[in-house]
Scaffold this motif. Structure first.
Motif, PDB file in Angstrom:
ATOM      1  N   LYS A  61       0.863  -1.192   0.000  1.00 40.59           N
ATOM      2  CA  LYS A  61       0.000   0.000   0.000  1.00 40.59           C
ATOM      3  C   LYS A  61       0.894   1.236   0.000  1.00 40.59           C
ATOM      4  CE  LYS A  61      -3.997  -2.166   1.049  1.00 40.59           C
ATOM      5  NZ  LYS A  61      -5.240  -2.074   0.333  1.00 40.59           N
ATOM      6  N   GLU A  62       0.360   2.338  -0.459  1.00 36.79           N
ATOM      7  CA  GLU A  62       1.095   3.592  -0.409  1.00 36.79           C
ATOM      8  C   GLU A  62       1.362   3.976   1.043  1.00 36.79           C
ATOM      9  OE1 GLU A  62       0.697   7.572  -2.901  1.00 36.79           O
ATOM     10  OE2 GLU A  62      -0.981   7.321  -1.517  1.00 36.79           O
ATOM     11  N   GLU A  63       2.558   4.508   1.292  1.00 34.00           N
ATOM     12  CA  GLU A  63       2.908   5.018   2.616  1.00 34.00           C
ATOM     13  C   GLU A  63       3.436   6.438   2.472  1.00 34.00           C
ATOM     14  OE1 GLU A  63       4.537   2.126   5.846  1.00 34.00           O
ATOM     15  OE2 GLU A  63       5.614   1.704   3.992  1.00 34.00           O
ATOM     16  N   ILE A  64       3.091   7.276   3.432  1.00 32.86           N
ATOM     17  CA  ILE A  64       3.640   8.622   3.525  1.00 32.86           C
ATOM     18  C   ILE A  64       4.349   8.695   4.864  1.00 32.86           C
ATOM     19  CG2 ILE A  64       3.132  11.087   3.594  1.00 32.86           C
ATOM     20  CD1 ILE A  64       0.567  10.384   1.960  1.00 32.86           C
ATOM     21  N   LEU A  65       5.658   8.979   4.825  1.00 32.76           N
ATOM     22  CA  LEU A  65       6.483   9.012   6.026  1.00 32.76           C
ATOM     23  C   LEU A  65       6.990  10.433   6.240  1.00 32.76           C
ATOM     24  CD1 LEU A  65       7.186   6.218   4.244  1.00 32.76           C
ATOM     25  CD2 LEU A  65       8.267   5.680   6.399  1.00 32.76           C
ATOM     26  N   TYR A  66       6.722  10.987   7.407  1.00 35.58           N
ATOM     27  CA  TYR A  66       7.068  12.359   7.765  1.00 35.58           C
ATOM     28  C   TYR A  66       8.071  12.313   8.905  1.00 35.58           C
ATOM     29  CZ  TYR A  66       6.354  17.123   9.554  1.00 35.58           C
ATOM     30  OH  TYR A  66       6.527  18.413   9.983  1.00 35.58           O
ATOM     31  N   VAL A  67       9.229  12.915   8.718  1.00 31.14           N
ATOM     32  CA  VAL A  67      10.258  12.910   9.757  1.00 31.14           C
ATOM     33  C   VAL A  67       9.918  13.965  10.810  1.00 31.14           C
ATOM     34  CG1 VAL A  67      12.710  13.163  10.285  1.00 31.14           C
ATOM     35  CG2 VAL A  67      12.000  12.118   8.118  1.00 31.14           C
ATOM     36  N   LEU A  68       9.762  13.508  12.047  1.00 32.13           N
ATOM     37  CA  LEU A  68       9.468  14.407  13.158  1.00 32.13           C
ATOM     38  C   LEU A  68      10.740  14.898  13.840  1.00 32.13           C
ATOM     39  CD1 LEU A  68       6.567  12.338  14.746  1.00 32.13           C
ATOM     40  CD2 LEU A  68       6.331  14.514  13.538  1.00 32.13           C
ATOM     41  N   GLU A  69      11.667  13.968  14.092  1.00 32.41           N
ATOM     42  CA  GLU A  69      12.908  14.292  14.793  1.00 32.41           C
ATOM     43  C   GLU A  69      14.055  13.474  14.219  1.00 32.41           C
ATOM     44  OE1 GLU A  69      11.763  15.030  19.386  1.00 32.41           O
ATOM     45  OE2 GLU A  69      11.462  12.973  18.686  1.00 32.41           O
ATOM     46  N   GLY A  70      15.244  14.042  14.242  1.00 26.03           N
ATOM     47  CA  GLY A  70      16.445  13.310  13.844  1.00 26.03           C
ATOM     48  C   GLY A  70      16.691  13.338  12.352  1.00 26.03           C
ATOM     49  N   ARG A  71      17.643  12.490  11.930  1.00 25.27           N
ATOM     50  CA  ARG A  71      18.010  12.353  10.527  1.00 25.27           C
ATOM     51  C   ARG A  71      17.905  10.887  10.167  1.00 25.27           C
ATOM     52  NH1 ARG A  71      23.646  13.383   9.829  1.00 25.27           N
ATOM     53  NH2 ARG A  71      23.813  12.696  11.963  1.00 25.27           N
ATOM     54  N   LEU A  72      17.266  10.596   9.054  1.00 18.01           N
ATOM     55  CA  LEU A  72      17.103   9.217   8.605  1.00 18.01           C
ATOM     56  C   LEU A  72      17.542   9.091   7.155  1.00 18.01           C
ATOM     57  CD1 LEU A  72      13.630   8.492  10.199  1.00 18.01           C
ATOM     58  CD2 LEU A  72      15.808   7.449  10.851  1.00 18.01           C
ATOM     59  N   LEU A  73      18.131   7.959   6.839  1.00 17.83           N
ATOM     60  CA  LEU A  73      18.518   7.653   5.465  1.00 17.83           C
ATOM     61  C   LEU A  73      17.464   6.712   4.897  1.00 17.83           C
ATOM     62  CD1 LEU A  73      20.540   7.886   3.166  1.00 17.83           C
ATOM     63  CD2 LEU A  73      21.736   5.919   4.134  1.00 17.83           C
ATOM     64  N   PHE A  74      16.754   7.181   3.877  1.00 17.93           N
ATOM     65  CA  PHE A  74      15.721   6.391   3.220  1.00 17.93           C
ATOM     66  C   PHE A  74      16.269   5.877   1.893  1.00 17.93           C
ATOM     67  CE2 PHE A  74      13.348   9.145   5.994  1.00 17.93           C
ATOM     68  CZ  PHE A  74      12.283   8.380   6.421  1.00 17.93           C
ATOM     69  N   THR A  75      16.001   4.611   1.600  1.00 15.54           N
ATOM     70  CA  THR A  75      16.305   4.049   0.296  1.00 15.54           C
ATOM     71  C   THR A  75      14.992   3.567  -0.290  1.00 15.54           C
ATOM     72  OG1 THR A  75      18.471   3.335   1.099  1.00 15.54           O
ATOM     73  CG2 THR A  75      17.710   2.384  -0.980  1.00 15.54           C
ATOM     74  N   LEU A  76      14.631   4.126  -1.434  1.00 18.16           N
ATOM     75  CA  LEU A  76      13.379   3.784  -2.094  1.00 18.16           C
ATOM     76  C   LEU A  76      13.711   3.356  -3.519  1.00 18.16           C
ATOM     77  CD1 LEU A  76      10.269   3.746  -1.777  1.00 18.16           C
ATOM     78  CD2 LEU A  76      10.278   6.013  -2.834  1.00 18.16           C
ATOM     79  N   ASP A  77      13.488   2.083  -3.801  1.00 18.80           N
ATOM     80  CA  ASP A  77      13.797   1.528  -5.123  1.00 18.80           C
ATOM     81  C   ASP A  77      15.220   1.878  -5.570  1.00 18.80           C
ATOM     82  OD1 ASP A  77      11.305   0.320  -5.311  1.00 18.80           O
ATOM     83  OD2 ASP A  77      10.404   2.054  -6.312  1.00 18.80           O
TER      84      ASP A  77
END
Length: 124
Positions: free
Chosen positions: A52-68
């Motif tokens: 399913k579609e997901e929407i991810l919103y960063v609230l705090e910190g730093r994250l490394l996202f890998t998408l496809d």
């Protein structure tokens, strides 16, 4: 139940991440799920394909996202839009914890790299 207090969130932990489920069928939602994820410092994510579609919103910190295969570091206020069928991985390579808010449709499953399927209770 239209009002869900932070103390009433359903808490689950998997792969070192703590998920606080707020909106899902168990709390009365009919279509949408929403949760807060707490990702400890130094957490290596697990690649998974979402149904399913997901929407991810960063609230705090730093994250490394890998998408496809495309990587991006996101910070507070940044958003990732992940379409169904996308392969997603979230890593916290920083020395501080990070927090995200995620929304999706009821019925989300994650297909793990080994082919196993996870139907997270905070999204079902």
């Amino acid at each position: 139940m239209p009002f869900i207090r932070s103390t009433e969130a359903q808490v689950h932990e998997i792969h070192g991440v703590r998920f606080h489920g707020y909106a899902n069928p168990a709390t009365g939602s009919k279509e949408i799920c929403a949760w807060r994820g707490e990702i400890p410092a130094g957490t290596a994510g697990q690649a998974h394909t979402i149904t399913k579609e997901e929407i991810l919103y960063v609230l705090e910190g730093r994250l490394l996202f890998t998408l496809d295969g495309e990587r991006a570091e996101l910070r507070p206020g940044d958003v990732l839009l992940a379409n169904p069928g996308s392969t997603l991985r979230v890593d916290n390579e920083s020395g501080a914890p990070a927090t995200i808010w995620t929304t999706t449709s009821i019925g989300l499953e994650a297909v793990m790299a080994d082919g196993s399927r996870l139907a997270p209770p905070w999204a079902n």
